[in-house]
Design a protein around this motif. Sequence first.
Motif, short mmCIF file in Angstrom:
data_model
loop_
_atom_site.label_atom_id
_atom_site.label_comp_id
_atom_site.label_asym_id
_atom_site.label_seq_id
_atom_site.Cartn_x
_atom_site.Cartn_y
_atom_site.Cartn_z
N ALA A 78 60.08 0.04 33.15
CA ALA A 78 59.89 -1.24 32.48
C ALA A 78 60.66 -1.28 31.16
CB ALA A 78 58.41 -1.51 32.24
N GLY A 79 60.66 -0.16 30.44
CA GLY A 79 61.37 -0.11 29.17
C GLY A 79 62.87 -0.24 29.34
N VAL A 80 63.43 0.39 30.38
CA VAL A 80 64.87 0.29 30.64
C VAL A 80 65.24 -1.13 31.07
CG1 VAL A 80 66.77 1.12 32.08
CG2 VAL A 80 65.09 2.74 31.18
N VAL A 81 64.41 -1.73 31.92
CA VAL A 81 64.67 -3.11 32.36
C VAL A 81 64.59 -4.07 31.18
CG1 VAL A 81 63.80 -5.03 33.77
CG2 VAL A 81 63.94 -2.73 34.73
N LEU A 82 63.59 -3.89 30.31
CA LEU A 82 63.48 -4.77 29.15
C LEU A 82 64.70 -4.63 28.25
CD1 LEU A 82 61.61 -6.83 27.77
CD2 LEU A 82 60.69 -4.95 26.41
N THR A 83 65.19 -3.41 28.06
CA THR A 83 66.41 -3.21 27.28
C THR A 83 67.57 -3.96 27.91
OG1 THR A 83 65.72 -1.01 26.55
CG2 THR A 83 68.06 -1.50 26.42
N GLY A 97 76.74 -18.54 19.52
CA GLY A 97 76.60 -18.57 18.07
C GLY A 97 75.19 -18.42 17.56
N LYS A 98 74.33 -17.79 18.35
CA LYS A 98 72.93 -17.65 17.96
C LYS A 98 72.48 -16.20 18.09
CE LYS A 98 71.75 -22.36 19.37
NZ LYS A 98 70.85 -23.22 20.20
N SER A 99 71.35 -15.89 17.50
CA SER A 99 70.76 -14.56 17.59
C SER A 99 69.55 -14.63 18.51
CB SER A 99 70.35 -14.07 16.20
OG SER A 99 69.73 -12.81 16.26
N TYR A 100 69.44 -13.65 19.38
CA TYR A 100 68.34 -13.63 20.35
C TYR A 100 67.11 -12.97 19.76
CZ TYR A 100 65.65 -12.15 24.47
OH TYR A 100 64.65 -11.93 25.38
N PRO A 101 66.02 -13.73 19.59
CA PRO A 101 64.76 -13.13 19.12
C PRO A 101 64.03 -12.47 20.27
CG PRO A 101 64.50 -15.51 19.34
CD PRO A 101 65.92 -15.19 19.75
N VAL A 102 63.96 -11.16 20.29
CA VAL A 102 63.44 -10.43 21.44
C VAL A 102 61.94 -10.67 21.62
CG1 VAL A 102 65.19 -8.64 21.25
CG2 VAL A 102 63.00 -8.36 20.07
N THR A 103 61.50 -10.48 22.85
CA THR A 103 60.08 -10.49 23.18
C THR A 103 59.60 -9.05 23.30
OG1 THR A 103 58.41 -11.24 24.79
CG2 THR A 103 60.54 -10.56 25.66
N LYS A 104 58.30 -8.85 23.27
CA LYS A 104 57.72 -7.54 23.48
C LYS A 104 56.96 -7.52 24.79
CE LYS A 104 57.38 -5.97 18.69
NZ LYS A 104 56.51 -5.37 17.65
N LEU A 105 56.96 -6.37 25.43
CA LEU A 105 56.24 -6.18 26.68
C LEU A 105 55.03 -5.29 26.42
CD1 LEU A 105 55.88 -6.27 29.77
CD2 LEU A 105 57.51 -4.36 29.92
N THR A 106 53.84 -5.84 26.58
CA THR A 106 52.61 -5.09 26.40
C THR A 106 52.08 -4.64 27.75
OG1 THR A 106 52.03 -6.32 24.39
CG2 THR A 106 50.25 -5.13 25.51
N ILE A 107 52.01 -3.33 27.94
CA ILE A 107 51.48 -2.77 29.18
C ILE A 107 50.03 -2.37 28.92
CG2 ILE A 107 51.70 -0.88 30.83
CD1 ILE A 107 54.69 -0.86 30.24
N LEU A 157 59.82 -5.32 40.85
CA LEU A 157 59.19 -5.32 39.53
C LEU A 157 60.17 -5.73 38.45
CD1 LEU A 157 56.67 -4.77 37.86
CD2 LEU A 157 57.39 -2.37 37.68
N ALA A 158 61.45 -5.35 38.60
CA ALA A 158 62.47 -5.78 37.64
C ALA A 158 62.58 -7.30 37.62
CB ALA A 158 63.82 -5.16 37.99
N TYR A 159 62.52 -7.91 38.81
CA TYR A 159 62.55 -9.37 38.91
C TYR A 159 61.36 -9.99 38.18
CZ TYR A 159 60.89 -13.66 41.14
OH TYR A 159 60.35 -14.89 41.37
N VAL A 160 60.19 -9.40 38.34
CA VAL A 160 58.99 -9.91 37.68
C VAL A 160 59.18 -9.91 36.16
CG1 VAL A 160 56.56 -9.42 37.19
CG2 VAL A 160 57.40 -9.30 39.53
#
Length: 287
Positions: A78-83, A97-107, A157-160
Amino acid sequence: MKWQGGRNSGNVEDRRGMSGGQKLTLGGIGGVIVLIIGFFMGGDPGELLNQMQQQQGGTTEQGEFQSTPEEDRLVEFAGVVLTSTEDVWGAIFQENGKSYPVTKLTIYRDAYETGGCGVGQAHFGPFYCPGDQKIYLDLSFNNELANRFGAKGEFALAYVIAHEVGHHIQNIFGVLQQTNAMRAKMSEREYNKISVMTELQADFYAGVWAHHATKQSDVKLTYDDIVEGMRAAAAVGDDHIQEQAQGHSSPESFTHGTSEQRAYWFKKGYETGDINQGNTFNDPSLQ
């Protein structure tokens, strides 16, 4: 799908040893169907969660945590897919021209208090919470994908995860705010159509990620993985889920789209790789 050795995101929160919250008791198969439709792979879970907790109550449970090698591997996966999603969406935003504000994945395991959507429960399936801009996932869902819905293989799971990141993209673009504002102005049947369009767009964004992943991240995909993703999308179509649960489907209650629609929009995202091609809200066939 090659992912071993890939960079692991620093935005994964492993809360399996801290899970706890109200344990809901569902009223038979009807309650299960409501939860599957309401939470399966996205949407806005806050209102439904709070309503069910108020109606049924519950107690706080805290169990002892013990991981397994299989779960440890899934956490790493999950960590590699999120990266990978961070790399892809970071590049797309930068091109615009924008910066991507990342999301967090809580397991989490069993139940966990979100930062804006009530208490998440394992049987709700994965979901994105706009209130705290986080994705919530109980790893037991991986077994559900394979054993209950027939979506086998790592890419399912990567698709999810990519689908839930798609909801985060919608939140950034203001789509979720607009669709949620429509909820109070429409009948349930009318709003269900909006919900379907929202979910299909998240499927499209998952396809966009798949299009760029191999070139722009440590995750390397083959066409077999894409076929696997299409099968996973089809496996979680409203019609398939309802027919499995109750023996028939009710199109007026669909909230995520049919198997055919979900596979189509994922494939379209993969084939185009262009975020401008995913305006499901203007698709005449979905009106």
